[in-house]
Design a protein around this motif. Structure first.
Motif, short mmCIF file in Angstrom:
data_model
loop_
_atom_site.label_atom_id
_atom_site.label_comp_id
_atom_site.label_asym_id
_atom_site.label_seq_id
_atom_site.Cartn_x
_atom_site.Cartn_y
_atom_site.Cartn_z
N GLU A 91 0.80 -1.06 -0.04
CA GLU A 91 0.11 -0.05 0.11
C GLU A 91 0.90 1.07 -0.11
OE1 GLU A 91 -3.30 0.61 0.08
OE2 GLU A 91 -4.12 -1.46 0.44
N ARG A 135 -0.84 -0.74 -4.71
CA ARG A 135 -2.22 -0.10 -4.45
C ARG A 135 -1.74 1.28 -4.12
NH1 ARG A 135 -6.64 -0.38 -0.26
NH2 ARG A 135 -8.53 0.17 -1.54
N ALA A 137 -2.11 5.85 -3.72
CA ALA A 137 -2.97 6.69 -3.31
C ALA A 137 -2.15 8.24 -3.45
CB ALA A 137 -3.53 6.95 -2.28
N THR A 149 -6.28 11.29 -5.11
CA THR A 149 -6.96 10.24 -5.64
C THR A 149 -6.99 9.38 -4.13
OG1 THR A 149 -4.75 9.04 -6.42
CG2 THR A 149 -6.14 10.30 -7.78
N PRO A 150 -8.01 8.36 -4.39
CA PRO A 150 -7.92 7.45 -3.33
C PRO A 150 -7.11 6.25 -3.71
CG PRO A 150 -9.81 7.30 -4.79
CD PRO A 150 -9.19 8.29 -5.07
N GLN A 151 -7.02 5.22 -2.78
CA GLN A 151 -6.14 4.11 -3.02
C GLN A 151 -6.78 3.44 -4.29
OE1 GLN A 151 -6.95 3.47 1.09
NE2 GLN A 151 -4.84 2.74 1.57
N THR A 152 -5.83 3.03 -5.08
CA THR A 152 -6.35 2.37 -6.44
C THR A 152 -5.30 1.60 -7.00
OG1 THR A 152 -7.26 2.87 -8.43
CG2 THR A 152 -5.72 4.49 -7.69
N TRP A 153 -5.78 0.67 -7.93
CA TRP A 153 -4.60 -0.04 -8.65
C TRP A 153 -4.40 0.56 -10.02
CZ3 TRP A 153 -2.67 -3.97 -5.88
CH2 TRP A 153 -3.25 -4.60 -4.93
N ASP A 154 -5.20 1.37 -10.36
CA ASP A 154 -4.89 2.22 -11.54
C ASP A 154 -4.08 3.38 -11.65
OD1 ASP A 154 -5.26 3.61 -14.01
OD2 ASP A 154 -7.29 3.92 -13.88
N ALA A 157 -4.21 6.57 -13.56
CA ALA A 157 -5.21 7.52 -13.11
C ALA A 157 -4.47 8.49 -12.19
CB ALA A 157 -6.60 6.82 -12.36
N VAL A 158 -3.70 7.98 -11.15
CA VAL A 158 -3.02 8.63 -10.10
C VAL A 158 -2.02 9.46 -10.91
CG1 VAL A 158 -1.30 8.54 -8.18
CG2 VAL A 158 -3.05 6.60 -8.60
N ARG A 186 -5.33 6.20 6.11
CA ARG A 186 -5.58 5.38 5.57
C ARG A 186 -5.06 4.07 5.33
NH1 ARG A 186 -8.92 7.15 1.00
NH2 ARG A 186 -10.09 8.91 1.85
#
Length: 341
Positions: A91, A135, A137, A149-154, A157-158, A186
């Protein structure tokens, strides 16, 4: 394994036969009624023109078109195994400084002088795009901190959120402690095997009631490592107040107290050192479970059906000649209006 996404669509196959049956049972084929058409069209039909003279006497080609289109609607598909993307077990929260000093053009990348925010975009986007399997953020901070951005695998997008970051939207001070606190909020409840904060700043903590070193100790107590990146070309001198300097001593202390590392980033080569350090963290690397994916094949019957319909339309327009059966050639079942019986 082959299957259909919507097998109930096959129930449409006998629809033309049902329409034909009910049309005839309604009297259209009993001789009592006649279809009145213009003389030119009626003469053409009576001569067995292309309107009734398709392959199979005007039945086979439309039938094939209907079957193909219904099959496409049913959605033929094949189940194929596909390995999931590698999963690192990390994370990661990237905390970026957007204070007012980031507008200064005193940073160098690849021999070119750029503003600090441009350097951040250049370095951080490349770093994030290389974090496939993590993951991620994004925390942006100035006088206050907030999640970009929230926590994401993308990770792409970050990276886009970093490119769109604007100086001044969160104030022009530097609240390093608040950014660390928001990131920890988080990360603490996360079950991840490795929790990492990458803090990128070009200044001195001058906002918020919590000292950065205390925030680093709190992160260490929760098993969170903090890697710090000092972006400013000048370092803070203990005897001189320099508004353009970066507090490398505090950033180094944050990293040391939390078990991370600190870096000075001036070139893209320095970025590789950051990526290497992150990859050296203890992780539970795994390829993840295989995901069974359906490969769609509806386009093939759909294309065949459309090709058959185009052939029918061209035949009706007289642009192409389709073979006719004897039934079509002898046809006298239709009489054009005005012609003698």
């Amino acid at each position: 394994m082959w299957s259909l996404a919507a097998p109930l669509a096959l129930l449409l196959l006998p629809l033309p036969l049902l329409v034909r049956y009910f049309w005839r049972s309604g009297g259209a084929g009993q001789g009592g009624d006649a279809l009145v058409v213009p003389a030119g069209i009626g003469a053409r039909l009576a001569r067995g023109g292309s309107g009734t003279g398709g392959i199979g006497g005007g039945v086979l080609l439309p039938s094939l078109a209907w079957i193909a289109l219904v099959l496409a609607l049913a959605g033929p598909q094949k189940l194929v195994p596909n390995l999931a993307a590698p999963v690192s077990g990390r994370e990661l929260v990237l905390a970026l400084d957007l204070s007012g000093s980031m507008v200064r053009e005193d940073f160098e990348i690849d021999g070119k002088t750029v503003s600090r925010i441009d350097a951040v975009r250049h370095v951080a986007t490349r770093f994030v795009k290389g974090r496939t399997g993590d993951r991620v953020a994004l925390v942006l901070f100035g006088s206050t901190a907030y999640f970009g951005t929230p926590q994401t695998w993308d990770v792409n997008a970050v990276a886009r959120a970093i490119d769109e970051a604007t100086i001044g939207i969160s104030g022009r001070a530097t609240a390093i402690s608040e950014a660390l606190g928001l990131a920890m909020k988080r990360l603490v409840p996360s079950p991840a095997t490795s929790k990492v904060i990458v803090l990128l700043s070009d200044g001195v903590n001058n906002a918020g009631p919590v000292r950065p070193r205390d925030a680093a100790r709190l992160a260490a107590s929760h098993g969170i490592r903090i890697h710090t990146i000092a972006m400013g070309p000048k370092e803070l001198d203990e005897n001189t107040i320099n508004r353009d300097a970066v507090d490398t001593a505090t950033l180094a202390a944050i990293a040391e107290l939390s078990g991370g590392e600190t870096f000075r980033v001036r070139t893209t080569e320095d970025l590789e050192r950051v990526a290497t350090a992150i990859d050296r963290l203890e992780t539970d690397e795994d390829d993840g479970p295989a995901a069974d994916l359906h490969r769609e094949y509806w386009a093939w019957p759909a294309g065949s059906g459309l090709a058959a319909l185009v052939a029918i339309l061209l035949g009706n327009a007289g642009l192409i000649s389709l073979p006719r059966t004897s039934a079509a050639r002898s046809g006298a079942s239709l009489r054009p209006r005005g012609d003698p019986a």
